[in-house]
Each structure stands twice: as structure tokens, then as C-alpha cells.
Design a protein around this motif. Structure first.
Motif, short mmCIF file in Angstrom:
data_model
loop_
_atom_site.label_atom_id
_atom_site.label_comp_id
_atom_site.label_asym_id
_atom_site.label_seq_id
_atom_site.Cartn_x
_atom_site.Cartn_y
_atom_site.Cartn_z
N ARG A 34 38.62 76.42 9.65
CA ARG A 34 38.83 77.83 9.29
C ARG A 34 40.21 78.03 8.66
NH1 ARG A 34 37.23 82.55 13.33
NH2 ARG A 34 35.23 81.56 12.87
N GLU A 35 41.21 77.37 9.24
CA GLU A 35 42.56 77.49 8.67
C GLU A 35 42.62 76.87 7.28
OE1 GLU A 35 45.09 77.31 12.86
OE2 GLU A 35 44.34 75.45 11.98
N LEU A 36 41.89 75.77 7.10
CA LEU A 36 41.84 75.13 5.78
C LEU A 36 41.16 76.02 4.76
CD1 LEU A 36 40.86 71.37 6.07
CD2 LEU A 36 42.90 72.35 5.02
N SER A 37 40.10 76.69 5.20
CA SER A 37 39.37 77.59 4.32
C SER A 37 40.30 78.71 3.84
CB SER A 37 38.16 78.15 5.08
OG SER A 37 37.52 79.14 4.34
N ARG A 38 41.10 79.23 4.76
CA ARG A 38 42.04 80.30 4.39
C ARG A 38 43.12 79.78 3.44
NH1 ARG A 38 44.41 81.41 9.53
NH2 ARG A 38 45.73 82.87 8.39
N LEU A 39 43.57 78.54 3.68
CA LEU A 39 44.60 77.96 2.81
C LEU A 39 44.03 77.69 1.41
CD1 LEU A 39 47.43 76.75 2.37
CD2 LEU A 39 46.55 74.59 3.28
N ALA A 40 42.84 77.09 1.36
CA ALA A 40 42.20 76.77 0.06
C ALA A 40 42.01 78.05 -0.77
CB ALA A 40 40.87 76.08 0.29
N ARG A 41 41.75 79.14 -0.09
CA ARG A 41 41.55 80.43 -0.74
C ARG A 41 42.74 80.82 -1.62
NH1 ARG A 41 42.55 84.11 3.22
NH2 ARG A 41 44.34 84.74 1.98
N ARG A 42 43.94 80.43 -1.18
CA ARG A 42 45.13 80.80 -1.93
C ARG A 42 45.22 80.06 -3.27
NH1 ARG A 42 49.09 83.06 1.37
NH2 ARG A 42 50.09 83.52 -0.62
N GLY A 43 44.48 78.94 -3.39
CA GLY A 43 44.46 78.21 -4.67
C GLY A 43 43.43 78.78 -5.62
N SER A 44 42.23 79.01 -5.10
CA SER A 44 41.15 79.58 -5.88
C SER A 44 40.12 80.16 -4.91
CB SER A 44 40.50 78.49 -6.73
OG SER A 44 39.48 79.06 -7.53
N GLY A 45 39.64 81.35 -5.21
CA GLY A 45 38.73 82.02 -4.29
C GLY A 45 37.55 81.16 -3.89
N SER B 43 36.22 72.69 -5.80
CA SER B 43 36.42 71.38 -5.15
C SER B 43 37.88 70.96 -5.29
CB SER B 43 35.48 70.33 -5.75
OG SER B 43 35.65 70.25 -7.15
N ALA B 44 38.51 71.29 -6.41
CA ALA B 44 39.89 70.87 -6.65
C ALA B 44 40.85 71.46 -5.61
CB ALA B 44 40.34 71.27 -8.05
N PHE B 45 40.78 72.76 -5.40
CA PHE B 45 41.73 73.37 -4.46
C PHE B 45 41.34 73.14 -3.01
CE2 PHE B 45 43.45 75.44 -8.20
CZ PHE B 45 44.81 75.33 -7.94
N ALA B 46 40.06 72.94 -2.73
CA ALA B 46 39.69 72.59 -1.36
C ALA B 46 40.26 71.21 -1.02
CB ALA B 46 38.17 72.62 -1.20
N ALA B 47 40.10 70.25 -1.95
CA ALA B 47 40.61 68.90 -1.70
C ALA B 47 42.14 68.91 -1.61
CB ALA B 47 40.14 67.94 -2.79
N LEU B 48 42.77 69.69 -2.49
CA LEU B 48 44.24 69.76 -2.46
C LEU B 48 44.74 70.37 -1.15
CD1 LEU B 48 46.92 69.33 -4.03
CD2 LEU B 48 46.65 71.67 -4.91
N ALA B 49 44.06 71.41 -0.70
CA ALA B 49 44.46 72.05 0.57
C ALA B 49 44.36 71.04 1.71
CB ALA B 49 43.57 73.27 0.84
N GLY B 50 43.25 70.29 1.73
CA GLY B 50 43.04 69.31 2.80
C GLY B 50 44.06 68.20 2.77
N ALA B 51 44.27 67.60 1.58
CA ALA B 51 45.17 66.45 1.47
C ALA B 51 46.63 66.86 1.66
CB ALA B 51 44.98 65.75 0.12
#
Ligand code: DP6
Length: 330
Positions: A126-137, A106-114
Motif C-alpha cells: 500500500r505504501e508503495l502504491s502511494r509512492l508510485a502514484r507520485r511518479g504517474s497516476g 510499469s516504469a514508475f511502479a518499478a522505480l518506486a519499488g527499486a
């Protein structure tokens, strides 16, 4: 200033190993349930007056060393958005204390979004999902609600998550048994790396996941909770076999974990269809049909304090809004 809210997720088919450490490309696909009760809200603003990133979690300011993983992620966002300013990040984890569920998902998904929205990028899910991946799988999957599949892919472009059933139309529910530990834990990042490098069973794990993914998706289409639960339980045990079989071997379980596993099996003997899964820690999550909730709680209360049992239904995907105008951006 932009705010994002992302819920955590628990894998039913586990991600346990990377092919590419840098890009976080996993060895296998995985599948999870996003949870309604546990989430992170994160605010980001890029500020030209700052001389370093300022990161606070639950109102506590992190030291630069502790903020390193966040800053590295912000560097990625800055690089993509063509920005140079440092950012102020305020993140709140809405997770019961000591639940062991304050996950990086949740932490890296929220960080990616914000962060991406604050930097002026307009990413789709989909682009956000790929970006969030770089923080934590596991954050890859927290962009979506309900049951979510992460396609392992083979590069940055092809590795992202997608909903299997975003709004659940059947009663799959999860209960977390909070088991505390004082033991310093091996992070999932270190643990999975050791498993890939040293477990002689790793090649079999890839095949296990390929089979389980197919079977669980068929069971989801049938809304067949006992089959979903059975597959998830076996998958979790086989993931944990990769920790025992690493060199040096290790385990995330403690005696309470084993008690919880035994308790779930005992309930099943009494005809209550419930199943367990465990991640990189001693806590146990139980899945069942929500109609059995009271019986599951009553049964587990013979072994655990009622306050250790937290129920959560399936939760929604990420939401992003502009803090000033309250305009919803995603
Ligand atoms: C056991 O996503 O925390 O929860 O990509 O290194 O940040 P990194 O690992 P992380 O690993 C999660 C492992 C797991 C299984 C899962 O969520 O699929």
C-alpha cells in the motif's frame, strides 16, 4: 543494488483528471487489468561518488533534461529516506517495439519499488502504491496483479490502489492492436488537464465513473465478461468524449483506431463477445474470454496484420529483490 519488476496495466474504468497536480490525487476512482506480457525491470543503486543521477532506459543514457522526471521522483525517495546520494538507474522496458504500451505505469511502479528498497525503506504494497502514484497516476495500480482498483482518496495518505481480484479465476484476456502513429501526441498529463479545465461534460464524467465502478465490480464478482467488456467500452468512449469536448478539442484516434473499433463491433455482430478500450493514443485493446482467442484473432486478421496483434493474459504484482544476494524483498 536493488531490482524491481512491475507490469503495465490497462484501465477498464479510466483515470482522466487530477484534483491535485502535485500529489497526483485523481478526480475519480479507476480500475485496471495488469498485463503479463508487458513489464519494466529497474535497478537502482545509490552511489556516494556520483555528482548527478545517471538514468538509462533500454541501455541508452538519458540527458539530465530527459531524466528530470526520474530525478524529481528520486528526490522524493531521498527526502523520505533521509539520503543524499545520487543514484544510478537502469531500466529496461519489456514491451514489443512500437506497441505504444511502454507506459509510465510499469516504469514508475518499478522505480518506486527499486529506489525505495535501495534507499533502505521497507515499504509495504500500500505504501508503495502511494509512492508510485507520485511518479504517474496509473503506476499506483501497477503494484498489484490482476484486477486492481485505485481509490481516489482525498490526500496523499488515502489515495492508493488495492486488488479487486489479484489472481484471476476466470478467462478475461486482452489483445493489443498495435497501430502506429507519426503524429506527435498530447501526453495524458496534458490531455486530462485540458479536459478537467475546459470540457463542459467533466461533472458528468465523475458520475459516470462512480456508476461504472460499482457495476464493473459486481460484474467481476459474477465473472461476467460480456458485462465487464460492455462497461469498459462505454467508459472508454465517454473518456474520449472529454477530449473531443475540450477547448480546443482534440482526439487520440486515427483512422486505424476507428477501423479497429468497427472490426470489434463487426465480430460482436457475428456472436463473438469482444470489446474495445483506448488510452491516450491510437492503439486499441480488445478484451474477451480466452476461449474465444482464436476467433478474435482470425476476425481481426481480416483488418490488421497478424504481427500487429499481441495477446496478454492477466499479470502479477510487483517483485523486488536484492541484486547481489537475490533475496526477494517483496
Ligand atoms: C488514459 O497515469 O499516464 O491511461 O498521472 O499524469 O502520469 P499521469 O497520467 P497517466 O494517465 C493514464 C491515463 C489513461 C487512463 C488510465 O490509465 O487510467
Amino acid at each position: 543494488m536493488t531490482t524491481a519488476k512491475a507490469h503495465t496495466n490497462i484501465a477498464l474504468i479510466k483515470y482522466w483528471g487530477k484534483k491535485d497536480q502535485q500529489l497526483i490525487i485523481p478526480q475519480t476512482d479507476s480500475l485496471s487489468l495488469t498485463l503479463n506480457e508487458f513489464y519494466t525491470t529497474t535497478q537502482v543503486v545509490f552511489d556516494p561518488t556520483l555528482t548527478t543521477d545517471q538514468v538509462s532506459i533500454n541501455h541508452h543514457r538519458l540527458t539530465p533534461a530527459a531524466a528530470q522526471r526520474t530525478s524529481a521522483f528520486l528526490d522524493l525517495v531521498r527526502q523520505r529516506a533521509g539520503r543524499t546520494e545520487f543514484a544510478r538507474v537502469n531500466s529496461i522496458n519489456h514491451v514489443p517495439t512500437a506497441a505504444g504500451l511502454a507506459s509510465s505505469a510499469s516504469a514508475f511502479a518499478a522505480l518506486a519499488g527499486a529506489a525505495s528498497a535501495a534507499a533502505g525503506m521497507q515499504l509495504n504494497r500500500r505504501e508503495l502504491s502511494r509512492l508510485a502514484r507520485r511518479g504517474s497516476g496509473s503506476a499506483t495500480r501497477s503494484i498489484y496483479g490482476g484486477l486492481v482498483e485505485w481509490h481516489r482518496g482525498h490526500d496523499d495518505h488515502s489515495s492508493y490502489a488495492e486488488p479487486v481480484m489479484e489472481k484471476l479465476d476466470f478467462g478475461l484476456e486482452m489483445l493489443a492492436i498495435m497501430i502506429n502513429t507519426k503524429k506527435k501526441k498530447i501526453t495524458s498529463r496534458q490531455g486530462m488537464q485540458a479536459s478537467v479545465a475546459t470540457s463542459p461534460y467533466y461533472a458528468s464524467w465523475r458520475q459516470v465513473v462512480a456508476n461504472d465502478m460499482q457495476a464493473i465490480k459486481a460484474a467481476i464478482q459474477q465473472r461476467d465478461i460480456p458485462t465487464i467488456g460492455h462497461i469498459a467500452e462505454e467508459n472508454a468512449l465517454r473518456m474520449h468524449a472529454l477530449t473531443l469536448s475540450a477547448d480546443p478539442g482534440y482526439s487520440y484516434f486515427n483512422s486505424q483506431t476507428l477501423t479497429a473499433m468497427r472490426a470489434v463491433r463487426a465480430l460482436r455482430k457475428r456472436g463473438i463477445k469482444c470489446y474495445y478500450t483506448m488510452d491516450a493514443g491510437p492503439n486499441v485493446k480488445v478484451i474477451y474470454d480466452h476461449r474465444d482467442r482464436e476467433r478474435v484473432i482470425a476476425g481481426l486478421s481480416q483488418y490488421f496484420d497478424r504481427s500487429q496483434l499481441i495477446v496478454s493474459a492477466a499479470g502479477p504484482g510487483i517483485q523486488i529483490w536484492d541484486e547481489k544476494t537475490k533475496k526477494v524483498l517483496l
